[in-house]
Write a protein that holds these residues in place. Structure first.
Motif, PDB file in Angstrom:
ATOM      1  N   PRO A   4     -84.694  18.703 -36.659  1.00  0.00           N
ATOM      2  CA  PRO A   4     -83.923  17.864 -35.738  1.00  0.00           C
ATOM      3  C   PRO A   4     -82.645  18.543 -35.262  1.00  0.00           C
ATOM      4  CG  PRO A   4     -84.684  16.592 -37.627  1.00  0.00           C
ATOM      5  CD  PRO A   4     -84.992  18.025 -37.917  1.00  0.00           C
ATOM      6  N   CYS A   5     -82.342  18.349 -34.007  1.00  0.00           N
ATOM      7  CA  CYS A   5     -81.125  18.876 -33.400  1.00  0.00           C
ATOM      8  C   CYS A   5     -80.268  17.683 -33.006  1.00  0.00           C
ATOM      9  CB  CYS A   5     -81.468  19.730 -32.184  1.00  0.00           C
ATOM     10  SG  CYS A   5     -80.080  20.631 -31.482  1.00  0.00           S
ATOM     11  N   SER A   6     -79.146  17.522 -33.677  1.00  0.00           N
ATOM     12  CA  SER A   6     -78.312  16.323 -33.533  1.00  0.00           C
ATOM     13  C   SER A   6     -77.082  16.618 -32.679  1.00  0.00           C
ATOM     14  CB  SER A   6     -77.865  15.835 -34.913  1.00  0.00           C
ATOM     15  OG  SER A   6     -78.982  15.569 -35.743  1.00  0.00           O
ATOM     16  N   PRO A   7     -76.594  15.628 -31.940  1.00  0.00           N
ATOM     17  CA  PRO A   7     -75.469  15.865 -31.029  1.00  0.00           C
ATOM     18  C   PRO A   7     -74.122  15.914 -31.737  1.00  0.00           C
ATOM     19  CG  PRO A   7     -76.178  13.576 -30.892  1.00  0.00           C
ATOM     20  CD  PRO A   7     -77.154  14.268 -31.804  1.00  0.00           C
ATOM     21  N   ALA A   8     -73.239  16.758 -31.200  1.00  0.00           N
ATOM     22  CA  ALA A   8     -71.859  16.845 -31.662  1.00  0.00           C
ATOM     23  C   ALA A   8     -70.954  17.063 -30.455  1.00  0.00           C
ATOM     24  CB  ALA A   8     -71.684  17.977 -32.668  1.00  0.00           C
ATOM     25  N   GLY A  29     -73.199   9.929 -33.841  1.00  0.00           N
ATOM     26  CA  GLY A  29     -74.237   9.230 -34.584  1.00  0.00           C
ATOM     27  C   GLY A  29     -73.923   9.256 -36.069  1.00  0.00           C
ATOM     28  N   GLY A  30     -74.899   8.923 -36.870  1.00  0.00           N
ATOM     29  CA  GLY A  30     -74.648   8.755 -38.299  1.00  0.00           C
ATOM     30  C   GLY A  30     -74.755  10.010 -39.132  1.00  0.00           C
ATOM     31  N   TRP A  31     -75.111  11.156 -38.570  1.00  0.00           N
ATOM     32  CA  TRP A  31     -75.288  12.366 -39.375  1.00  0.00           C
ATOM     33  C   TRP A  31     -73.939  12.931 -39.808  1.00  0.00           C
ATOM     34  CZ3 TRP A  31     -73.413  17.229 -38.161  1.00  0.00           C
ATOM     35  CH2 TRP A  31     -72.988  17.435 -36.841  1.00  0.00           C
ATOM     36  N   ARG A  32     -73.963  13.671 -40.906  1.00  0.00           N
ATOM     37  CA  ARG A  32     -72.776  14.347 -41.423  1.00  0.00           C
ATOM     38  C   ARG A  32     -73.160  15.740 -41.898  1.00  0.00           C
ATOM     39  NH1 ARG A  32     -71.027  10.818 -39.002  1.00  0.00           N
ATOM     40  NH2 ARG A  32     -69.505   9.213 -39.597  1.00  0.00           N
ATOM     41  N   TRP A  33     -72.247  16.690 -41.763  1.00  0.00           N
ATOM     42  CA  TRP A  33     -72.457  18.010 -42.322  1.00  0.00           C
ATOM     43  C   TRP A  33     -72.138  17.968 -43.813  1.00  0.00           C
ATOM     44  CZ3 TRP A  33     -75.329  21.589 -40.410  1.00  0.00           C
ATOM     45  CH2 TRP A  33     -75.338  22.870 -40.979  1.00  0.00           C
ATOM     46  N   ALA A  89     -67.758  14.574 -41.130  1.00  0.00           N
ATOM     47  CA  ALA A  89     -67.809  14.016 -39.778  1.00  0.00           C
ATOM     48  C   ALA A  89     -67.307  15.010 -38.738  1.00  0.00           C
ATOM     49  CB  ALA A  89     -66.978  12.732 -39.708  1.00  0.00           C
ATOM     50  N   ARG A  90     -66.462  15.973 -39.179  1.00  0.00           N
ATOM     51  CA  ARG A  90     -65.944  16.989 -38.266  1.00  0.00           C
ATOM     52  C   ARG A  90     -66.114  18.370 -38.893  1.00  0.00           C
ATOM     53  NH1 ARG A  90     -60.793  14.931 -34.742  1.00  0.00           N
ATOM     54  NH2 ARG A  90     -61.472  12.773 -34.418  1.00  0.00           N
ATOM     55  N   ILE A  91     -66.436  19.338 -38.049  1.00  0.00           N
ATOM     56  CA  ILE A  91     -66.584  20.711 -38.514  1.00  0.00           C
ATOM     57  C   ILE A  91     -65.872  21.657 -37.552  1.00  0.00           C
ATOM     58  CG2 ILE A  91     -68.748  20.402 -39.779  1.00  0.00           C
ATOM     59  CD1 ILE A  91     -70.252  21.328 -37.326  1.00  0.00           C
ATOM     60  N   ASP A  92     -65.357  22.754 -38.097  1.00  0.00           N
ATOM     61  CA  ASP A  92     -64.745  23.812 -37.305  1.00  0.00           C
ATOM     62  C   ASP A  92     -65.692  25.001 -37.234  1.00  0.00           C
ATOM     63  OD1 ASP A  92     -62.478  22.253 -37.144  1.00  0.00           O
ATOM     64  OD2 ASP A  92     -61.358  23.395 -38.648  1.00  0.00           O
ATOM     65  N   ILE A  93     -65.807  25.589 -36.059  1.00  0.00           N
ATOM     66  CA  ILE A  93     -66.557  26.823 -35.862  1.00  0.00           C
ATOM     67  C   ILE A  93     -65.662  27.785 -35.098  1.00  0.00           C
ATOM     68  CG2 ILE A  93     -68.592  27.920 -34.855  1.00  0.00           C
ATOM     69  CD1 ILE A  93     -70.043  25.253 -35.051  1.00  0.00           C
ATOM     70  N   ASP A  94     -65.539  29.023 -35.613  1.00  0.00           N
ATOM     71  CA  ASP A  94     -64.761  30.057 -34.930  1.00  0.00           C
ATOM     72  C   ASP A  94     -65.698  30.926 -34.103  1.00  0.00           C
ATOM     73  OD1 ASP A  94     -62.608  29.021 -36.234  1.00  0.00           O
ATOM     74  OD2 ASP A  94     -62.250  30.763 -37.531  1.00  0.00           O
ATOM     75  N   PHE A  95     -65.395  31.080 -32.818  1.00  0.00           N
ATOM     76  CA  PHE A  95     -66.209  31.846 -31.883  1.00  0.00           C
ATOM     77  C   PHE A  95     -65.511  33.149 -31.538  1.00  0.00           C
ATOM     78  CE2 PHE A  95     -67.609  27.537 -31.448  1.00  0.00           C
ATOM     79  CZ  PHE A  95     -68.921  27.573 -31.021  1.00  0.00           C
ATOM     80  N   VAL A  96     -66.191  34.274 -31.751  1.00  0.00           N
ATOM     81  CA  VAL A  96     -65.708  35.551 -31.243  1.00  0.00           C
ATOM     82  C   VAL A  96     -65.995  35.582 -29.745  1.00  0.00           C
ATOM     83  CG1 VAL A  96     -65.911  38.052 -31.351  1.00  0.00           C
ATOM     84  CG2 VAL A  96     -66.157  36.692 -33.434  1.00  0.00           C
ATOM     85  N   VAL A  97     -64.988  35.864 -28.947  1.00  0.00           N
ATOM     86  CA  VAL A  97     -65.168  35.892 -27.494  1.00  0.00           C
ATOM     87  C   VAL A  97     -65.190  37.340 -27.016  1.00  0.00           C
ATOM     88  CG1 VAL A  97     -64.248  33.599 -27.088  1.00  0.00           C
ATOM     89  CG2 VAL A  97     -62.691  35.526 -27.139  1.00  0.00           C
TER      90      VAL A  97
END
Length: 265
Positions: A4-8, A29-33, A89-97
């Motif tokens: 499943p691919c859930s929205p964030a 929605g109700g999913w959590r990391w 409920a919240r996650i941080d992702i660091d993106f190399v640009v």
């Protein structure tokens, strides 16, 4: 069976350095990391197409989608969970640009309200961590280029105070040197202006300056694939480090774009 691919939803964006952007997402929605993730915990995300603000999730959620899928595939990439908040409920992702990357280009234009997809939000289908220190390790060698830096930063934050470690980090520019937090006894060696698609990497040369520490130890490496192979060879050969005492991951391959780690061992 499709994972499943859930929205964030994008909550905020922050430029950490010229080549690193931190984006915080909130679960829709109700999913959590997971709140028990280890260091370089991997997360696979669906991202908006160029010029769009909402990732296409329908394809990924088709029952027939999976390995060997023959239809058009919306863009997705793998990243590292940098931090987890509010019980998942919240996650941080660091993106190399950098120039030319579809995820990088989206990260530079991302704004609150943009929508991505997150794969594997149930533990059974969750993405893996590679970091796996032995219980008896008294010293750690941690090596990363910019793509491995988010994982290295989280690993350092999780190290206990009694641990000794050396971290070797290769970034594009002096302005990309970040403040890293840890309670452990860590020596951080920053190398700037090399690797990262700009010039030949010096990470393998720096590892050759490391001596066998004389205590049980562990090595974790996350960088370009050819460089990771050279470091793995040195760890196993010159330093005699057993296979179960190191994890070496090729996060990307020079001149090749892709969705999965290029080399893992």
């Amino acid at each position: 069976m499709a994972i499943p691919c859930s929205p964030a939803r994008v909550v905020s964006t922050k430029r950490l350095s010229p080549h690193m952007i931190r984006i915080q997402f909130e679960a829709v929605g109700g999913w959590r990391w997971f709140i028990d993730g280890v260091g370089d915990e991997r997360i696979d995300i669906a991202i908006p197409r160029p010029g769009e603000t909402v990732a296409e999730l329908d394809t990924f959620n088709l029952p027939e989608y999976g390995r060997g899928w023959q239809g058009e595939e919306p863009p997705w990439r793998h990243y590292t969970v940098r931090d987890v908040h509010d019980g998942g409920a919240r996650i941080d992702i660091d993106f190399v640009v950098h120039d030319g990357g579809i995820a990088s280009s989206w990260a530079e234009r991302a704004e609150p309200g943009h929508m991505i997809g997150v794969f594997g939000v149930d533990r059974e289908s969750a993405s893996a961590s590679y970091y796996n220190q032995p219980a008896d390790a008294e010293y750690q060698l941690l090596v990363a280029d910019a793509t491995g830096l988010p994982g290295l930063g989280r690993i350092l934050e999780q190290l206990p105070a009694h641990m000794r470690a050396t971290a070797i980090v290769e970034v594009c520019d002096e302005a990309d040197v970040l403040e890293l937090t840890t309670e452990a006894d860590v020596t951080v060696i920053w190398k700037t202006g090399s690797g990262n698609g700009l010039a030949p990497s010096v990470l393998a040369d720096e590892v050759q300056n490391i001596s066998e520490p004389g205590v049980p130890w562990y090595a974790w490496v996350a960088c370009e694939a050819a460089t990771s192979r050279a470091i793995r060879k040195d760890l196993r050969g010159r330093l005699g480090l057993a296979r179960d005492r190191h994890n070496v991951v090729g996060y990307w391959t020079q001149n090749l774009a892709g969705d999965m780690p290029a080399d893992v061992d």
